[in-house]
Design an enzyme around this catalytic site. Structure first.
Site, short mmCIF file in Angstrom:
data_model
loop_
_atom_site.label_atom_id
_atom_site.label_comp_id
_atom_site.label_asym_id
_atom_site.label_seq_id
_atom_site.Cartn_x
_atom_site.Cartn_y
_atom_site.Cartn_z
CB CYS A 252 -49.04 4.52 16.11
SG CYS A 252 -48.14 3.56 14.87
CG HIS B 282 -30.74 -0.68 29.84
ND1 HIS B 282 -29.62 -0.23 30.50
CD2 HIS B 282 -31.62 -1.04 30.83
CE1 HIS B 282 -29.80 -0.32 31.82
NE2 HIS B 282 -31.00 -0.81 32.04
C1 BJW Z 1 -14.34 -0.72 31.93
C2 BJW Z 1 -13.60 -0.44 30.78
C3 BJW Z 1 -12.90 -1.53 30.23
C4 BJW Z 1 -14.55 1.39 31.37
N1 BJW Z 1 -12.96 -2.74 30.83
N2 BJW Z 1 -14.37 -1.92 32.50
C5 BJW Z 1 -33.67 1.72 42.78
C6 BJW Z 1 -32.92 2.65 43.48
C7 BJW Z 1 -32.70 3.91 42.95
C8 BJW Z 1 -33.21 4.30 41.73
C9 BJW Z 1 -33.95 3.40 41.03
C10 BJW Z 1 -34.19 2.13 41.57
N3 BJW Z 1 -34.93 1.44 40.67
C11 BJW Z 1 -35.16 2.24 39.59
C12 BJW Z 1 -34.58 3.42 39.78
C13 BJW Z 1 -34.61 4.59 38.84
C14 BJW Z 1 -33.62 4.47 37.69
C15 BJW Z 1 -32.22 4.33 38.25
O1 BJW Z 1 -31.64 3.27 38.28
N4 BJW Z 1 -31.62 5.43 38.67
C16 BJW Z 1 -30.26 5.39 39.19
C17 BJW Z 1 -29.39 6.35 38.40
C18 BJW Z 1 -30.25 5.66 40.65
N5 BJW Z 1 -33.94 3.34 36.83
C19 BJW Z 1 -34.81 3.45 35.84
O2 BJW Z 1 -35.40 4.49 35.61
C20 BJW Z 1 -35.09 2.21 35.02
N6 BJW Z 1 -36.48 2.01 34.90
C21 BJW Z 1 -37.23 1.63 35.94
O3 BJW Z 1 -36.74 1.34 37.00
O4 BJW Z 1 -38.56 1.58 35.67
C22 BJW Z 1 -39.45 1.27 36.74
C23 BJW Z 1 -40.85 1.71 36.36
C24 BJW Z 1 -41.88 1.15 37.04
C25 BJW Z 1 -43.18 1.55 36.74
C26 BJW Z 1 -43.42 2.47 35.75
C27 BJW Z 1 -42.38 3.03 35.05
C28 BJW Z 1 -41.08 2.63 35.37
C29 BJW Z 1 -34.59 2.40 33.59
C30 BJW Z 1 -33.11 2.51 33.49
C31 BJW Z 1 -32.72 2.75 32.05
C32 BJW Z 1 -31.23 3.12 31.87
N7 BJW Z 1 -31.02 3.56 30.56
C33 BJW Z 1 -29.70 3.88 30.10
C34 BJW Z 1 -29.79 4.43 28.66
C35 BJW Z 1 -30.08 3.30 27.67
C36 BJW Z 1 -30.13 3.78 26.28
C37 BJW Z 1 -28.80 4.27 25.80
O5 BJW Z 1 -27.82 3.49 25.74
O6 BJW Z 1 -28.72 5.44 25.47
O7 BJW Z 1 -28.87 2.72 30.14
S1 BJW Z 1 -28.80 5.01 31.17
C38 BJW Z 1 -27.23 4.24 30.96
O8 BJW Z 1 -26.78 3.63 32.21
C39 BJW Z 1 -27.47 3.09 30.00
C40 BJW Z 1 -26.58 2.02 30.55
O9 BJW Z 1 -27.00 0.76 30.09
C41 BJW Z 1 -26.75 2.22 32.04
C42 BJW Z 1 -25.66 1.61 32.84
O10 BJW Z 1 -24.43 2.18 32.57
P1 BJW Z 1 -23.12 1.26 32.50
O11 BJW Z 1 -23.23 0.33 31.38
O12 BJW Z 1 -22.85 0.71 33.83
O13 BJW Z 1 -22.04 2.34 32.06
P2 BJW Z 1 -21.18 3.33 32.98
O14 BJW Z 1 -20.59 4.34 32.09
O15 BJW Z 1 -21.95 3.81 34.14
O16 BJW Z 1 -20.03 2.40 33.56
C43 BJW Z 1 -19.02 1.85 32.72
C44 BJW Z 1 -18.11 1.02 33.58
O17 BJW Z 1 -17.15 0.39 32.75
C45 BJW Z 1 -17.34 1.82 34.63
O18 BJW Z 1 -17.40 1.12 35.85
C46 BJW Z 1 -15.90 1.82 34.09
O19 BJW Z 1 -14.93 1.85 35.14
C47 BJW Z 1 -15.87 0.53 33.35
N8 BJW Z 1 -14.91 0.44 32.24
N9 BJW Z 1 -13.71 0.86 30.43
C48 BJW Z 1 -13.66 -2.91 31.89
N10 BJW Z 1 -12.11 -1.37 29.08
#
Ligand code: BJW
Length: 339
Positions: free
Chosen positions: A140, A127
């Protein structure tokens, strides 16, 4: 290091499997950096002011209110620069140096794995990075990597006047990190004390509105607005990275293991790598604070779930391969450069 809750039989079976694993993936999420004091996205830790953090990570939010979205990202750049890698970042970096067939896929944009000395060739940033910047003007193609200027524009400096986030780095969950920041703010009273940064992640703290002309602009074309080089919802992940990960997965040899660390595994295509690895024979080991967060497919026979703080559990799980994550190891990690 704090004692962990890993059952000895589970630790033994996991470490036996790891010993004979040649091809290993790790899929990491925000929970990996929670022990470094950085909030997660979902659940109680995922509010920034009154906004769901996920709702600010979209091209639509940036088009609607670039000032607000830049304040969110500038704040996160600042916090990530103040945070330190935790033992889990160092342990993964150490495993990457020792096991040539180990590849880490990180959804995190905070730079902590890189600062722990994780070899760049074994780390794919799905990401993007808070410290990459790109121009939004369609004509650009200006991009910049490793821009650590803080604040990136004077108008984005964190306003001062209150207590500093004293307990940053001691929380072990995303929610805890947010709570400790707010406690630091409000425990010391609401009156400004002068000189210390205000916690603008709390919507009780006033935040200035920023004029578009004061946001970072492109040094090349002159008028395009710059944006963070992260991947927002609806945007493609970097093609080179997708191809490299697919090439690793599609090699003829099976994948032995995927570690799923601190991610809710809800966002695709990242979460899909768990199923892809499984389809190539991998056993799955989840490390998470929340037993419900095992990804859409759930766990299968032969998988492991290690419940607790990744900052404690990951070094313990990997200890049989990397030894103790000592200060010496951390220093070695900081010097590591794999070109
Ligand atoms: C602990 C802890 C401790 C706490 N020890 N554990 C298939 C099905 C359905 C939908 C889609 C699909 N394919 C694509 C999609 C659409 C979409 C998507 O996935 N939507 C879903 C919500 C359903 N995906 C996209 O749009 C992606 N792009 C794409 O697919 O493009 C295709 C395309 C094709 C052609 C043209 C154009 C496009 C892009 C996804 C980008 C995600 N971006 C973000 C923001 C990044 C920038 C930023 O940081 O601001 O990424 S969103 C956010 O979520 C961020 C994270 O990396 C990501 C994941 O979150 P993460 O890391 O899992 O965090 P949390 O908070 O959810 O979980 C934390 C965990 O830690 C929890 O489980 C806690 O319990 C645990 N925890 N403390 C251990 N101490």
């Amino acid at each position: 290091m704090a004692s962990s809750s890993i059952k000895p039989a589970d630790l033994e079976s996991f470490q036996n499997h790891l010993r004979y694993s040649d091809r290993v993936l790790a899929l990491c999420g925000a929970g990996l950096s929670a022990a470094s004091g950085l909030p997660t996205f979902r659940g109680a830790g995922g509010l920034w002011r009154s906004y769901d953090a996920v709702s600010l990570a979209t091209p639509e939010a940036f088009a609607r209110d670039p000032g607000l979205v830049w304040q969110f990202y500038s704040y996160r750049r600042h916090m990530a620069l103040q945070a330190q890698p935790n033992p889990a970042h160092y342990a993964l970096a150490a495993l990457a140096r020792r096991k040539k067939g180990f590849l880490t896929l990180s959804q995190n944009v905070d730079g902590l794995s890189q600062r722990a000395g994780h070899p760049a060739s074994r780390l794919h940033l799905l990401h993007g990075s808070l410290f990459d910047i790109k121009c939004t003007a369609f004509y650009c193609n200006y991009t910049e990597s490793n821009n650590f200027t803080d604040p990136i524009a004077p108008a984005l400096a964190i306003p001062k006047g209150g207590p500093s986030p004293a307990s940053l780095g001691t929380a072990t969950s995303g929610a805890g990190a947010t709570e400790s920041l707010q406690h630091a703010m409000h425990g010391a009273g609401s009156k400004p004390q002068g000189g210390k940064e205000l916690d603008i992640s709390d919507d009780r703290v006033e935040m200035p509105e920023i004029d578009a002309k004061d946001l970072p602009h492109c040094p090349r074309c002159g008028d395009g607005l710059l944006r963070p080089g992260v991947v927002w919802f609806g945007e493609r992940l970097p093609e080179k990275i997708i191809n490299e990960v697919d090439n690793f997965i599609e090699e003829p040899k099976k994948i032995d293991l995927i570690l799923v660390i601190g991610t809710s595994a809800q966002v695709y295509p990242a979460a899909g790598y768990i199923d892809k690895a499984r389809a190539k024979g991998a056993r799955v080991a989840v490390v998470n604070m929340d037993r419900a967060d095992t990804g859409r497919g759930g766990l299968e026979k032969g998988d492991w779930f290690f419940e607790g703080d990744a900052g404690v559990l990951v070094p313990e799980l990997l200890k049989s391969e990397i030894g103790d994550i000592s200060n010496t190891e951390r220093r070695a990690g900081n010097r590591e450069d794999d070109g």
